[in-house]
Design a protein around this motif. Sequence first.
Motif, PDB file in Angstrom:
ATOM      1  N   GLY A 180       0.800  -1.211   0.054  1.00  0.00           N
ATOM      2  CA  GLY A 180      -0.033   0.026   0.026  1.00  0.00           C
ATOM      3  C   GLY A 180       0.806   1.124   0.040  1.00  0.00           C
ATOM      4  O   GLY A 180       0.556   2.061  -0.654  1.00  0.00           O
ATOM      5  N   PHE A 181       1.952   1.190   0.789  1.00  0.00           N
ATOM      6  CA  PHE A 181       2.798   2.350   0.775  1.00  0.00           C
ATOM      7  C   PHE A 181       3.297   2.738  -0.624  1.00  0.00           C
ATOM      8  O   PHE A 181       3.279   3.804  -1.216  1.00  0.00           O
ATOM      9  CB  PHE A 181       4.024   2.298   1.744  1.00  0.00           C
ATOM     10  CG  PHE A 181       5.025   3.064   1.485  1.00  0.00           C
ATOM     11  CD1 PHE A 181       5.129   4.605   2.127  1.00  0.00           C
ATOM     12  CD2 PHE A 181       6.304   2.739   0.914  1.00  0.00           C
ATOM     13  CE1 PHE A 181       5.990   5.409   2.067  1.00  0.00           C
ATOM     14  CE2 PHE A 181       7.289   3.931   0.710  1.00  0.00           C
ATOM     15  CZ  PHE A 181       6.984   5.213   1.252  1.00  0.00           C
ATOM     16  N   TYR A 182       3.780   1.674  -1.109  1.00  0.00           N
ATOM     17  CA  TYR A 182       4.348   1.874  -2.703  1.00  0.00           C
ATOM     18  C   TYR A 182       3.391   2.329  -3.609  1.00  0.00           C
ATOM     19  O   TYR A 182       3.740   3.143  -4.605  1.00  0.00           O
ATOM     20  CB  TYR A 182       5.061   0.602  -3.013  1.00  0.00           C
ATOM     21  CG  TYR A 182       6.504   0.471  -2.304  1.00  0.00           C
ATOM     22  CD1 TYR A 182       7.596   1.315  -2.650  1.00  0.00           C
ATOM     23  CD2 TYR A 182       6.921  -0.695  -1.699  1.00  0.00           C
ATOM     24  CE1 TYR A 182       8.916   1.356  -1.751  1.00  0.00           C
ATOM     25  CE2 TYR A 182       8.006  -0.987  -0.951  1.00  0.00           C
ATOM     26  CZ  TYR A 182       8.798   0.129  -1.035  1.00  0.00           C
ATOM     27  OH  TYR A 182      10.084  -0.072  -0.322  1.00  0.00           O
ATOM     28  N   ASP A 183       2.129   1.832  -3.527  1.00  0.00           N
ATOM     29  CA  ASP A 183       1.172   1.962  -4.300  1.00  0.00           C
ATOM     30  C   ASP A 183       0.750   3.648  -4.192  1.00  0.00           C
ATOM     31  O   ASP A 183       0.177   4.011  -5.194  1.00  0.00           O
ATOM     32  CB  ASP A 183       0.099   1.091  -4.171  1.00  0.00           C
ATOM     33  CG  ASP A 183       0.111  -0.232  -4.667  1.00  0.00           C
ATOM     34  OD1 ASP A 183       1.121  -0.530  -5.495  1.00  0.00           O
ATOM     35  OD2 ASP A 183      -0.868  -1.133  -4.311  1.00  0.00           O
ATOM     36  N   SER A 184       1.007   4.146  -3.175  1.00  0.00           N
ATOM     37  CA  SER A 184       0.552   5.513  -2.910  1.00  0.00           C
ATOM     38  C   SER A 184       1.642   6.392  -2.961  1.00  0.00           C
ATOM     39  O   SER A 184       1.400   7.497  -3.384  1.00  0.00           O
ATOM     40  CB  SER A 184       0.216   5.519  -1.214  1.00  0.00           C
ATOM     41  OG  SER A 184       1.508   5.538  -0.509  1.00  0.00           O
ATOM     42  N   HIS A 194      11.719   3.475  -7.684  1.00  0.00           N
ATOM     43  CA  HIS A 194      10.190   3.050  -7.207  1.00  0.00           C
ATOM     44  C   HIS A 194       9.877   1.978  -7.874  1.00  0.00           C
ATOM     45  O   HIS A 194       9.378   0.985  -7.038  1.00  0.00           O
ATOM     46  CB  HIS A 194       9.309   4.453  -7.330  1.00  0.00           C
ATOM     47  CG  HIS A 194       8.019   4.016  -6.989  1.00  0.00           C
ATOM     48  ND1 HIS A 194       7.380   3.667  -5.794  1.00  0.00           N
ATOM     49  CD2 HIS A 194       6.898   3.698  -7.923  1.00  0.00           C
ATOM     50  CE1 HIS A 194       6.186   3.448  -5.681  1.00  0.00           C
ATOM     51  NE2 HIS A 194       5.745   3.450  -7.035  1.00  0.00           N
ATOM     52  N   LYS A 195      10.164   1.655  -9.000  1.00  0.00           N
ATOM     53  CA  LYS A 195       9.678   0.642  -9.978  1.00  0.00           C
ATOM     54  C   LYS A 195      10.404  -0.808  -9.154  1.00  0.00           C
ATOM     55  O   LYS A 195       9.782  -1.721  -8.848  1.00  0.00           O
ATOM     56  CB  LYS A 195      10.018   0.851 -11.439  1.00  0.00           C
ATOM     57  CG  LYS A 195       9.692  -0.574 -12.116  1.00  0.00           C
ATOM     58  CD  LYS A 195      10.031  -0.224 -13.685  1.00  0.00           C
ATOM     59  CE  LYS A 195      10.510  -1.563 -14.305  1.00  0.00           C
ATOM     60  NZ  LYS A 195      11.542  -1.670 -14.982  1.00  0.00           N
ATOM     61  N   LEU A 196      11.572  -0.538  -9.088  1.00  0.00           N
ATOM     62  CA  LEU A 196      12.341  -1.663  -8.423  1.00  0.00           C
ATOM     63  C   LEU A 196      11.938  -1.853  -6.965  1.00  0.00           C
ATOM     64  O   LEU A 196      11.839  -3.104  -6.705  1.00  0.00           O
ATOM     65  CB  LEU A 196      14.010  -1.166  -8.428  1.00  0.00           C
ATOM     66  CG  LEU A 196      14.629  -1.322  -9.683  1.00  0.00           C
ATOM     67  CD1 LEU A 196      16.142  -0.639  -9.472  1.00  0.00           C
ATOM     68  CD2 LEU A 196      14.593  -2.630 -10.710  1.00  0.00           C
ATOM     69  N   ASN A 197      11.698  -1.143  -6.184  1.00  0.00           N
ATOM     70  CA  ASN A 197      11.243  -1.285  -5.133  1.00  0.00           C
ATOM     71  C   ASN A 197       9.573  -1.869  -4.918  1.00  0.00           C
ATOM     72  O   ASN A 197       9.563  -2.837  -4.265  1.00  0.00           O
ATOM     73  CB  ASN A 197      10.994   0.094  -4.184  1.00  0.00           C
ATOM     74  CG  ASN A 197      12.355   0.420  -3.466  1.00  0.00           C
ATOM     75  OD1 ASN A 197      12.726  -0.519  -2.691  1.00  0.00           O
ATOM     76  ND2 ASN A 197      12.759   1.559  -3.714  1.00  0.00           N
ATOM     77  N   GLN A 198       8.898  -1.399  -6.031  1.00  0.00           N
ATOM     78  CA  GLN A 198       7.515  -2.079  -6.030  1.00  0.00           C
ATOM     79  C   GLN A 198       7.871  -3.708  -6.396  1.00  0.00           C
ATOM     80  O   GLN A 198       6.974  -4.530  -5.828  1.00  0.00           O
ATOM     81  CB  GLN A 198       6.748  -1.503  -7.123  1.00  0.00           C
ATOM     82  CG  GLN A 198       6.126  -0.365  -6.682  1.00  0.00           C
ATOM     83  CD  GLN A 198       5.147   0.300  -7.513  1.00  0.00           C
ATOM     84  OE1 GLN A 198       5.712   0.629  -8.624  1.00  0.00           O
ATOM     85  NE2 GLN A 198       3.762   0.644  -7.268  1.00  0.00           N
TER      86      GLN A 198
END
Length: 168
Positions: free
Chosen positions: A79-83, A95-99
């Motif tokens: 949810g954090f990454y999606d936000s 961000h993409k790599l973290n997701q």
Amino acid sequence: MKKTLLLVTGLVLAMVLVACSSPEADEVLEYHNAVVDTIHPKLDQLTSIYDQMNSVETEEEVIDMYDNEIIPLVNEIIGFYDSQTAEHDATKEYHKLNQELASSIEAAVLKEKEFFDALIDPNISEEELLALDAEVVELNTISEEKSDAVAKHYDHLIEEFDFLEEDE
């Protein structure tokens, strides 16, 4: 799974970034600090829960930990990454790599739970259990690879933006 969590947590918690000079660098730093402040405590919690799992006596207790602690925590991470949103390419890639890492952790966790569910199912054969175990190992390996990719990209960002690292 534990190695991945410890690697990511140890890597980022051991440093503080300083010296931003561009909007892109500022965004990367802001994003990274949000990850450190929000995600890393959750990863520490996951590690602690996995450690606690070693002392439970039944598979049912393990399943309960997955249902009530691990999966909700992983959902918070997702949810954090999606936000999060990013304007600059450097932050978008990070961000993409973290997701991708978070998604791989989620897949591994869900497969681990499936394995424990299968352990208490009297209709599951040993072959099916071995296949599930192999899938768990494969998904954890993928998570470790994703974690390494995040760490390598982070190192690249440090060099690209000439961030200074300081030990806490």
